[in-house]
Design a protein around this motif. Structure first.
Motif, PDB file in Angstrom:
ATOM      1  N   ARG A  88       8.033  -9.099  15.883  1.00 57.08           N
ATOM      2  CA  ARG A  88       8.193  -8.510  14.559  1.00 57.08           C
ATOM      3  C   ARG A  88       6.878  -7.835  14.178  1.00 57.08           C
ATOM      4  O   ARG A  88       5.803  -8.356  14.476  1.00 57.08           O
ATOM      5  N   ALA A  89       6.960  -6.678  13.549  1.00 59.02           N
ATOM      6  CA  ALA A  89       5.759  -5.909  13.196  1.00 59.02           C
ATOM      7  C   ALA A  89       5.786  -5.575  11.705  1.00 59.02           C
ATOM      8  O   ALA A  89       6.859  -5.358  11.128  1.00 59.02           O
ATOM      9  N   TYR A  90       4.581  -5.536  11.100  1.00 58.79           N
ATOM     10  CA  TYR A  90       4.454  -5.316   9.659  1.00 58.79           C
ATOM     11  C   TYR A  90       3.317  -4.337   9.394  1.00 58.79           C
ATOM     12  O   TYR A  90       2.310  -4.305  10.114  1.00 58.79           O
ATOM     13  N   GLN A  91       3.498  -3.544   8.315  1.00 53.98           N
ATOM     14  CA  GLN A  91       2.492  -2.558   7.917  1.00 53.98           C
ATOM     15  C   GLN A  91       2.561  -2.364   6.411  1.00 53.98           C
ATOM     16  O   GLN A  91       3.646  -2.431   5.818  1.00 53.98           O
ATOM     17  N   HIS A  92       1.406  -2.121   5.801  1.00 53.22           N
ATOM     18  CA  HIS A  92       1.371  -1.877   4.360  1.00 53.22           C
ATOM     19  C   HIS A  92       1.732  -0.422   4.065  1.00 53.22           C
ATOM     20  O   HIS A  92       1.366   0.488   4.819  1.00 53.22           O
ATOM     21  N   ASP A  93       2.445  -0.228   2.970  1.00 52.79           N
ATOM     22  CA  ASP A  93       2.869   1.099   2.545  1.00 52.79           C
ATOM     23  C   ASP A  93       1.768   1.732   1.706  1.00 52.79           C
ATOM     24  O   ASP A  93       1.516   1.311   0.572  1.00 52.79           O
ATOM     25  N   GLY A 102       0.395  -1.328  -2.308  1.00 51.68           N
ATOM     26  CA  GLY A 102       0.404  -1.521  -0.866  1.00 51.68           C
ATOM     27  C   GLY A 102       1.430  -2.526  -0.414  1.00 51.68           C
ATOM     28  O   GLY A 102       1.108  -3.507   0.278  1.00 51.68           O
ATOM     29  N   ALA A 103       2.683  -2.320  -0.792  1.00 52.62           N
ATOM     30  CA  ALA A 103       3.739  -3.264  -0.431  1.00 52.62           C
ATOM     31  C   ALA A 103       3.804  -3.452   1.079  1.00 52.62           C
ATOM     32  O   ALA A 103       3.680  -2.496   1.854  1.00 52.62           O
ATOM     33  N   LEU A 104       3.995  -4.715   1.500  1.00 54.46           N
ATOM     34  CA  LEU A 104       4.132  -5.030   2.917  1.00 54.46           C
ATOM     35  C   LEU A 104       5.554  -4.726   3.369  1.00 54.46           C
ATOM     36  O   LEU A 104       6.519  -5.162   2.744  1.00 54.46           O
ATOM     37  N   LEU A 105       5.672  -3.988   4.490  1.00 51.08           N
ATOM     38  CA  LEU A 105       6.986  -3.589   4.990  1.00 51.08           C
ATOM     39  C   LEU A 105       7.146  -4.017   6.440  1.00 51.08           C
ATOM     40  O   LEU A 105       6.208  -3.885   7.239  1.00 51.08           O
ATOM     41  N   PRO A 106       8.315  -4.549   6.806  1.00 50.03           N
ATOM     42  CA  PRO A 106       8.589  -4.798   8.219  1.00 50.03           C
ATOM     43  C   PRO A 106       8.943  -3.482   8.900  1.00 50.03           C
ATOM     44  O   PRO A 106       9.768  -2.709   8.408  1.00 50.03           O
ATOM     45  N   VAL A 107       8.315  -3.200  10.037  1.00 47.83           N
ATOM     46  CA  VAL A 107       8.545  -1.931  10.726  1.00 47.83           C
ATOM     47  C   VAL A 107       9.207  -2.112  12.087  1.00 47.83           C
ATOM     48  O   VAL A 107       9.577  -1.130  12.722  1.00 47.83           O
ATOM     49  N   LEU A 114      -4.815  -8.135   7.647  1.00 52.32           N
ATOM     50  CA  LEU A 114      -4.065  -6.876   7.629  1.00 52.32           C
ATOM     51  C   LEU A 114      -4.201  -6.196   6.272  1.00 52.32           C
ATOM     52  O   LEU A 114      -4.430  -4.978   6.197  1.00 52.32           O
ATOM     53  N   ALA A 115      -4.064  -6.951   5.193  1.00 50.02           N
ATOM     54  CA  ALA A 115      -4.169  -6.372   3.849  1.00 50.02           C
ATOM     55  C   ALA A 115      -5.576  -5.863   3.567  1.00 50.02           C
ATOM     56  O   ALA A 115      -5.757  -4.784   2.980  1.00 50.02           O
ATOM     57  N   ALA A 116      -6.587  -6.614   3.987  1.00 49.16           N
ATOM     58  CA  ALA A 116      -7.972  -6.216   3.719  1.00 49.16           C
ATOM     59  C   ALA A 116      -8.341  -4.957   4.501  1.00 49.16           C
ATOM     60  O   ALA A 116      -8.966  -4.038   3.959  1.00 49.16           O
ATOM     61  N   LEU A 117      -7.969  -4.909   5.774  1.00 48.54           N
ATOM     62  CA  LEU A 117      -8.297  -3.740   6.586  1.00 48.54           C
ATOM     63  C   LEU A 117      -7.487  -2.520   6.195  1.00 48.54           C
ATOM     64  O   LEU A 117      -7.856  -1.388   6.527  1.00 48.54           O
ATOM     65  N   SER A 118      -6.376  -2.733   5.498  1.00 45.81           N
ATOM     66  CA  SER A 118      -5.580  -1.611   4.998  1.00 45.81           C
ATOM     67  C   SER A 118      -6.067  -1.138   3.639  1.00 45.81           C
ATOM     68  O   SER A 118      -5.531  -0.156   3.103  1.00 45.81           O
ATOM     69  N   GLY A 119      -7.051  -1.832   3.072  1.00 47.00           N
ATOM     70  CA  GLY A 119      -7.607  -1.427   1.799  1.00 47.00           C
ATOM     71  C   GLY A 119      -6.859  -1.955   0.595  1.00 47.00           C
ATOM     72  O   GLY A 119      -7.061  -1.455  -0.518  1.00 47.00           O
ATOM     73  N   PHE A 120      -5.990  -2.974   0.779  1.00 47.12           N
ATOM     74  CA  PHE A 120      -5.204  -3.499  -0.334  1.00 47.12           C
ATOM     75  C   PHE A 120      -5.570  -4.944  -0.669  1.00 47.12           C
ATOM     76  O   PHE A 120      -4.802  -5.638  -1.338  1.00 47.12           O
ATOM     77  N   ALA A 121      -6.719  -5.408  -0.203  1.00 51.44           N
ATOM     78  CA  ALA A 121      -7.209  -6.746  -0.516  1.00 51.44           C
ATOM     79  C   ALA A 121      -8.728  -6.720  -0.432  1.00 51.44           C
ATOM     80  O   ALA A 121      -9.300  -5.830   0.218  1.00 51.44           O
ATOM     81  N   PRO A 122      -9.420  -7.637  -1.079  1.00 50.74           N
ATOM     82  CA  PRO A 122     -10.887  -7.670  -1.022  1.00 50.74           C
ATOM     83  C   PRO A 122     -11.376  -7.787   0.418  1.00 50.74           C
ATOM     84  O   PRO A 122     -10.716  -8.398   1.272  1.00 50.74           O
ATOM     85  N   PRO A 123     -12.531  -7.218   0.750  1.00 48.98           N
ATOM     86  CA  PRO A 123     -13.039  -7.259   2.121  1.00 48.98           C
ATOM     87  C   PRO A 123     -13.198  -8.668   2.674  1.00 48.98           C
ATOM     88  O   PRO A 123     -13.003  -8.907   3.868  1.00 48.98           O
ATOM     89  N   GLU A 124     -13.540  -9.620   1.796  1.00 49.76           N
ATOM     90  CA  GLU A 124     -13.739 -10.989   2.301  1.00 49.76           C
ATOM     91  C   GLU A 124     -12.450 -11.601   2.818  1.00 49.76           C
ATOM     92  O   GLU A 124     -12.480 -12.562   3.603  1.00 49.76           O
TER      93      GLU A 124
END
Length: 742
Positions: A242-247, A253-258, A192-202
């Motif tokens: 439960r659902a989560y999304q990066h801000d 890119g803080a992780l937030l529960p939505v 989730l973090a990588a595809l949101s652009g807030f973590a390395p692609p690997e």
């Protein structure tokens, strides 16, 4: 009675056959889902329906199918707690849309707070008389199944000291029953973090991305811009979601529960308060005690119903002959995006937006969408504004600047690029600009989706823009590599409303720039005397003299007219009115540089019409120029305008040539090629018309272009004359349309 039953069965079969013919295979699967949804709804009482309508019982028809196909159209109620007629009367927008009221209430109405009334008539007002009543009794209307409250642990009540507790971004997620579950959940949050652009692609570990998640996304739609509603199946209910999304507004890119909600059945839905309608959302499923069962990643939420890319999802499903699946489509496109970002050889590395006609409200101006393009898709956005003195017609290539690698996609301000074109791998094959297919949709997901393709090659006028109108068609450099999308390159977002009479009469604003005054030219107009009342003929001649173009207009009338009418025409146009026995003779003796045709009752009410047609014919690839025809009709005490003829298109489903009809309204304020121009109005070069006559209108090379920037009025809609000049059809160069949904 037996004959009545036979009639009911026949009508039901006809309704079923007509419905099957009207829907595509994805729509059939959608119908199957609707059947299940209505059958499981407490608002549909099958026993009550059969008792209330014994003719359905006698005919042996499934009550749910009967109600969906014919019953609601006959005003029948699905149960004692829902009135079909009352819902339609109380919601005029639903009545106009032609949607089944029960389906609308289940999917939209209940979330919008719309009122449901029972079928029972209201009590009449009692007379003012005093009565003696007995003790009060409990009064209840409607059936509510008895349910025991389900106990479940919310995230803040999970035991922080339990070693099996899994945390993500500091938030307690649930208990992992074993190391394998913990590794799987942590990998899902890393992806989730990588595809949101807030973590390395690997960190995405794409090779280990499972094709199927824990639950199947049965339906998902945006109730509003910040609220996504999802319904799930394939789970062991009850289940906690439960659902989560990066801000994306946070630098880190803080992780937030939505979302956090208990689902007790597939009819329940989860409300996600998303901060962004484009960034990925991870759903975590657990039982009531907090034990994690699995995860599902919705990589591109805008594929859901009501999202900006929903039209693309429907188009891809229609092309593949499969059911729309936003989870699977998001996974596939994210894998492709990751691939093209790694190789750096995408077709559309830069999206150039023409600002002609922009008002700042389109998605391309929204920070959320542009942030997703840059951070997730890895695409930069370049704006190109219009300066003063913009002419009415201009090649689209003049708007965009070359990025040095010829990898730019040019779109209008009211368009967005499709995910498919952003993930297309390859390089431009040449410096030639080509047109790309376009999806046309509206904000209301229940409205039709139109796929329009004008072919890769075509006249430059199709990509023309004006200062007050957006670029009509997406353009890109001709690709020569794999991965080129075959569905569409851009999505055009319509207004979501019916065009007003003023917009039908004058599509382009009054400040539409008129081309510079050209050298004086002459036009011979062909008319068939048959069916032309004298008053309409004189009005048509006057409309020609009022045109802004510097032209000498000549009338060539095929047939006979009275001496009085001929004298009046001579007074209006001078000695430039002649009569002929047939169209061939009129064309041979025409003295004009251009030849046009005016069918019965056609009036050029817009002073810019001839100027615009001549400017279109400046493009040597354009064989004839025309514009849509509108007609008026009396409704009550007032007059209303409607589209009469917008040319003929090629329908992708069977390749036939037919009138473009209502879909032309989705092409309003654009240029588009047609297989045949409107029957009663066109303008062409004189030598071209002479060739049509010699070849008996069998020429196969050419382009008819229709400009929905102006319109002409016709009083002869539906009353075409038997005599008219032959015009060749150009299906290979015509627009190809297909209604994908609605």
């Amino acid at each position: 009675m037996r004959n009545a039953n036979r009639g009911l069965k026949r009508s039901a079969k006809r309704a079923g056959r007509s419905l099957s013919r009207l829907v595509s295979s994805p729509a059939k699967r959608r119908r199957s889902e609707v059947l299940d949804m209505v059958r499981e709804s407490p608002l549909f009482d099958q026993r009550w329906y059969l008792e209330r309508y014994p003719d359905v019982l006698r005919a042996g028809i499934d009550p749910v199918s009967h109600f969906l196909e014919a019953g609601w159209l006959e005003g029948r109620d699905p149960g004692p707690s829902f009135s079909t007629t009352a819902y339609l009367k109380g919601n005029a927008d639903v009545a106009r849309s032609g949607i089944n009221p029960l389906i609308h209430f289940i999917e939209f109405g209940q979330s919008e707070g719309r009122e449901v009334r029972s079928h029972n008539p209201s009590l009449r007002r009692l007379a003012a008389v005093t009565y003696k009543f007995g003790p009060p009794a409990q009064v209840f209307r409607g059936a509510v199944p008895a349910q025991n409250p389900q106990f479940w642990l919310q995230s803040h009540r999970l035991d922080a000291d339990d070693p099996s507790l899994v945390r993500a971004g500091g938030w307690p997620v649930g208990y992992a029953q074993g190391a394998e579950v913990r590794d799987s959940v942590e990998l899902a949050f890393g992806r989730l973090a990588a595809l949101s652009g807030f973590a390395p692609p690997e960190a995405a570990a794409l090779d280990d991305w499972p094709e199927d998640g824990h639950g199947r996304l049965r339906d998902a739609w945006f109730a509003n811009r910040g609220q996504l509603r999802t319904r799930w199946s394939g789970c062991d209910f009850p289940v906690v979601v439960r659902a989560y999304q990066h801000d994306q507004l946070d630098a880190g890119g803080a992780l937030l529960p939505v979302a956090e909600q208990l689902l007790e059945s597939p009819l329940d839905y989860v409300d996600c308060s998303v901060g962004d309608a484009f960034f990925p959302i991870l759903f975590v499923f657990s039982d009531a005690s907090g034990a994690i069962r699995g995860t599902t990643l919705l990589a591109i939420p805008s594929f859901c119903r009501g999202g900006l890319h929903y039209a693309e999802l429907i188009a891809e499903a229609d092309s593949a002959g499969s059911a729309p699946d936003p989870v699977a489509a998001g996974r596939e496109h994210m894998l492709r995006l990751a691939g093209v970002r790694g190789e750096g050889r995408r077709i559309a590395a830069v999206v150039t937006v023409d600002l002609g006609g922009a008002d700042g409200t389109s998605p391309m101006f929204q920070r959320e969408f542009r942030g997703w393009l840059n951070r997730v898709a890895g695409v930069s956005v370049v704006a190109r504004g219009d300066g003063p003195g913009v002419v009415a017609l201009r090649r689209a290539g003049e708007v965009a600047e070359d990025d040095g690698e010829t990898r730019s996609l040019l779109i209008g301000a009211d368009m967005i690029p499709t995910v498919g074109i952003l993930s297309a791998l390859g390089a431009a094959g040449s410096a030639k600009d080509v047109y790309a297919p376009l999806l046309i949709t509206k904000p209301d997901a229940s409205q039709p989706i139109l796929l329009a393709d004008i072919g890769r090659s075509g006249p430059a006028v199709l990509g023309a823009t004006t200062q007050s109108n957006p670029l009509p068609w997406p353009r890109m450099r001709e690709p020569s590599a794999r991965g080129v999308p075959t569905v569409a390159a851009a999505i055009r977002l319509g207004a979501g409303r019916t065009l007003t009479d003023a917009e039908l009469l004058v599509p382009a604003s009054a400040d539409l720039p008129i081309p510079e005054t050209r050298e004086a030219t002459s036009i011979t107009w062909l008319l068939a005397a048959e069916g032309w009342p004298a008053a309409e003929l004189l009005e048509a001649a006057r409309s020609l003299t009022l045109q802004a173009a510097s032209c000498d207009h000549e009338l060539a009338i095929v047939g006979t007219v009275t001496d009085e009418t001929l004298a009046a025409l001579t007074e209006i146009l001078g000695r430039r009115t002649r009569t002929f026995g047939d169209f061939a003779g009129a064309v041979q003796q025409a003295s004009g540089d251009y030849i046009g045709y005016l069918g019965r009752g056609v009036i050029l009410h817009d002073l810019r019409t001839v100027d615009l047609m001549l400017a279109m014919l400046d493009d040597p690839a354009v064989t004839s120029a025309s514009c849509p025809l509108v007609t008026s009709e009396r409704r009550g005490k007032s007059w209303h305008l409607s589209l009469a003829d917008a040319g003929s298109a090629v329908h992708q489903s069977d390749g036939t040539i037919a009138a473009l009809g209502v879909p032309a309204l989705d092409l309003w304020r654009t240029f588009y090629p047609v297989a045949l121009p409107p029957h009663d109005f066109w303008l062409a070069r004189a030598e071209g018309v002479e060739a049509w006559m010699r070849e008996n209108a069998v020429s196969t090379e050419g382009v008819h272009v229709c400009a929905a920037l102006v319109t002409a009025t016709t009083a002869g809609a539906g009353r075409k004359t038997t005599q008219s000049p032959a015009v060749p059809a150009y299906p290979d160069a015509a627009i190809r349309t297909r209604v994908l949904y609605g």
